[in-house]
Design an enzyme around this catalytic site. Structure first.
Site, PDB file in Angstrom:
ATOM      1  N   GLY A 168       0.947  -1.172  -0.058  1.00  0.00           N
ATOM      2  CA  GLY A 168      -0.166  -0.199   0.002  1.00  0.00           C
ATOM      3  C   GLY A 168       0.769   1.368   0.022  1.00  0.00           C
ATOM      4  N   GLY A 169       2.143   1.156  -0.514  1.00  0.00           N
ATOM      5  CA  GLY A 169       2.832   2.459  -0.568  1.00  0.00           C
ATOM      6  C   GLY A 169       3.374   2.856   0.972  1.00  0.00           C
ATOM      7  CD  GLU A 279       2.391  -4.918  -7.652  1.00  0.00           C
ATOM      8  OE1 GLU A 279       1.354  -4.679  -7.580  1.00  0.00           O
ATOM      9  OE2 GLU A 279       3.190  -4.332  -7.104  1.00  0.00           O
ATOM     10  NE  ARG A 296      -3.045  -8.304  -2.027  1.00  0.00           N
ATOM     11  CZ  ARG A 296      -3.120  -7.221  -2.956  1.00  0.00           C
ATOM     12  NH1 ARG A 296      -3.823  -7.172  -3.911  1.00  0.00           N
ATOM     13  NH2 ARG A 296      -2.062  -6.248  -2.666  1.00  0.00           N
TER      14      ARG A 296
END
Ligand code: ADP
Length: 689
Positions: A168-169, A279, A296
């Protein structure tokens, strides 16, 4: 595809993803059990599920993150499997293990795969061994600040510090030179400790113009693996995705295949099963580097569904039930183009500060084969401070990128929310940007196009910004006329001038004056009601003057819709009335306005210089100066944490810090005064235009 094994599943999540999973389960004839906290008793996901189990207090740690309670709920309702959604327990290896021990199927990968990818540095080690290309950097176990700094100096700036346990950064900081390093490390570590209870860091070379390209993979329990192509998630704020699209613009068939195969290689390196996303960062020269694997379903999975025609939740259920993958690689193909825009309760103009509150008005674009909305809220629901402030995902599809983009901007212009600050206007401006149209995107897109996104007038079609003021005025005049008409019903003589409830005056033209506060600007308006044969109703003509410019305006008002004509331009706008605070939505922007009532001398000027109050509910994290310190305008004074993001509060002007009202660890209510601050001199009076 037939799913025979599960009769009932529990969804260990809330909001839009819980609703989305329930929809597929329902279509497949699988019973669903929702779980809910105190904050979600009336939530949409609860009402959609066949059964719902209360699991605790509103803070996630006491409910959605408490896996014992979630597991107990599954046992109590005899659910055979648990779908964790994303976030919360979805990447929690202990939870996955506990499910297995209790003979409940975890709809996700095996525990070892979660563990392998749970740490960004461990994941990098595995990928290195599997020959998947990595961003250059240091991901070793020596966590001394000296060692981290040495590696940063050696690889050259800029570098990126990342929390090993991150997501989440959070716990991520760019460092542009050696002298920024120590402070950045401290902040990143503190944020990581707060969010993940682990402040280990890795250092990566910071690529300045990369694109974020991720590959959707799927593996079954029988050694089959496919990739469902890529998503381009380069448009980000604070390293978090804002608008995603699939396929990635400019992607060649060759690169797609190379990245797809690298992704499958990554998944197979950890014996993956189920849905996963690998990613990558794609550099300008076409080189790509592994960043991480999310074990997920991703938030942005719908765009893959739109271009492949598959239901990924159905695939997940099927794989978890032990079936073979529904399709082989050669049976998968890309059809058209899809975008997803994340609609958030947040304030883009205030550094995307999360917002919370009641969705007092909510009107969405119509859904169709082109427009899909995944949401977990309805009009009247609360966006709570306890959870992620995402309101919905707006997903659009069409045959090619240009057409899909047109669908996106149109749908955004028809998405109306009032009661909470949202990023909808921001998204619309972003999607309307020239660079976005040309698909000239990378992860610094927002910074690079900041002025156009935040200040450009070109995105306001046909100067509607100017026109909106007249629309607001017209709305108030028509509403007033409507109210007067309603009142005049009580007068019995229809021929009496007093029966007319407008601004009729003996021997005077029919003039109205009103003062509106529009987007924090006080605007004086005069309006002459033009002779109308009919008595005053909700449909009338006016000559409206704002800033000495007079335009002819007429319109008709029916509930939330104003059909208006301003200076010959006809439009239909929606207006939300939030107890006298109005919001007016045109096809390109929204304005907020209210009537300024005459000042009866009761107004109480708090005279606060601003900026020293808590921007929202949160926790005090650190006091950065001593009591008694003399500070300069802009100096950082305290750090607060809200929704797991840190916010620095700075001195609004030169002055002295007299006293702090909160200590680190204290909970702070939104709007609370944080410290006693004396300005060096009186702040300049800001005169409103
Ligand atoms: P998180 O797990 O916290 O979301 P990621 O590792 O997935 O963090 O990175 C999030 C985003 O940060 C990426 O999409 C990218 O925009 C940016 N980013 C990450 N690593 C780098 C890097 N080495 N160079 C440039 N940008 C990066």
């Amino acid at each position: 595809m037939s799913i025979t094994r599960f009769n009932k599943i529990l969804i260990a999540n809330r909001g839009e993803i819980a609703c989305r999973i329930i929809q597929t389960a329902r279509r497949l004839g699988i019973r669903t059990v929702a779980v809910y906290s105190d904050a979600d008793i009336n939530a949409l996901h609860v009402s959609m599920a066949d059964e719902a189990v209360y699991i605790g207090a509103a803070p996630s740690r006491e409910s959605y993150l408490d896996f014992h309670r979630v597991l107990q709920a599954a046992k109590d309702t005899a659910a055979e499997a648990i779908h964790p959604g994303y976030g919360f327990l979805s990447e929690n290896a202990d939870f996955c293990r506990a499910c297995k021990e209790n003979n409940i199927v975890f709809i996700g990968p095996p525990v070892e795969a979660i563990e392998a990818m749970g740490s960004k540095s461990a994941a990098k080690n595995i990928m290195q061994q599997a020959n998947v290309p990595l961003v250059p950097g240091y991901h070793g176990s020596d966590q001394s600040p000296e060692r981290l700094k040495k590696s940063a100096n050696a690889m050259g700036y800029p570098v990126l510090l990342k929390a090993v346990a991150g997501g989440g950064g959070k716990g991520m900081r760019q460092v542009w030179s050696e002298n920024e390093f120590d402070e950045a490390l401290l902040t990143a570590k503190r944020e990581a400790m707060n969010a993940f209870a682990n402040d280990d860091m890795l250092v990566e070379k910071y690529l300045t113009q990369p694109r974020h390209i991720e590959i959707q993979v799927f593996c079954d329990q029988h050694n089959n693996a496919v990739y469902l192509f890529e998503r381009d998630c380069s448009v980000q704020r604070r390293h978090q995705k804002v608008i995603e699209e699939a396929p990635a613009p400019g992607m060649t068939a060759k690169l797609r295949e190379q990245m797809g195969e690298a992704a499958i290689c990554s998944a197979q390196a950890i014996n993956y099963q189920g849905a996963g996303t690998v990613e990558f960062l794609l550099d300008e020269d076409g080189a790509f580097y592994f960043m991480e694997m999310n074990t997920r379903l991703q938030v942005e999975h719908p765009i893959t569904e739109m271009i492949t025609g598959q239901d990924l939740v159905e695939w997940q259920l099927s794989v978890a039930a032990g079936e073979i993958l529904p399709l082989k690689q050669e049976q998968l193909s890309i059809n058209g183009h899809a975008f997803e825009a994340r609609i958030y309760a947040e304030d883009p103009a205030n550094d995307f500060l999360p917002a919370s509150g009641k969705l007092s008005f909510l009107q969405t674009p119509k859904t169709s084969q082109y427009v899909r909305i995944d949401t977990g809220v309805r009009q009247g629901d609360e966006v709570s401070v306890f959870y992620d402030p995402m309101i919905s995902k707006l997903i659009v599809w069409d045959k090619d990128r240009d057409k899909a983009l047109q669908r996106l901007t149109k749908a955004l212009s028809e998405y109306y929310i009032s009661g909470i600050t949202t990023n909808i206007d921001f998204l619309h401006r972003l999607a309307s940007c020239e660079a976005f149209k040309k698909a000239d995107i990378d992860t610094r897109f927002i910074e690079k196009n900041y002025d156009e996104i935040f200040y450009s007038k070109t995105n306001d079609k046909k100067n509607t910004k100017g026109e909106t003021y007249y629309l607001a005025a017209l709305y108030c005049l028509l509403e007033q006329a409507q109210n007067s008409a309603a009142n005049s019903i009580h007068s019995n003589d229809p021929n009496s001038p007093w029966h007319s409830g407008d601004a009729w005056r003996l021997n005077e033209s029919n003039n109205h004056r009103l003062t509106l506060n529009i987007n924090d600007q006080v605007i004086d308006i005069t309006a002459e009601q033009l002779s109308s044969k009919q008595p005053s109703t909700s449909s009338s003509r006016f000559a409206i003057t704002i800033n000495e410019k007079t335009l002819l305006a007429q319109g008709a008002l029916t509930s939330n819709t104003l059909n208006a004509e301003i200076d010959g331009h006809q439009s239909r706008v929606t207006i939300a009335d939030n107890n006298g605070d109005f919001q007016l939505f045109t096809d390109s922007s929204a304005i907020r306005f209210n009537r300024v009532l005459p000042d009866l001398g009761e107004a109480n000027d708090t005279g606060h210089a601003g900026g020293l109050t808590a921007p929202m509910n949160g926790t005090m994290v650190a006091l950065l100066v001593e009591t008694g310190s003399v500070v300069k305008k802009g100096d950082a004074l305290v750090v607060m944490e809200a929704m797991k993001m840190e916010h620095t509060i700075r001195a609004p002007q030169n002055g002295t810090v007299i006293e702090f009202y909160f200590q680190p660890g204290n909970l702070v209510d939104g709007g609370a005064e944080l410290l006693n601050f004396t300005a060096e001199e009186k702040p300049e009076q800001k005169l409103k235009p």
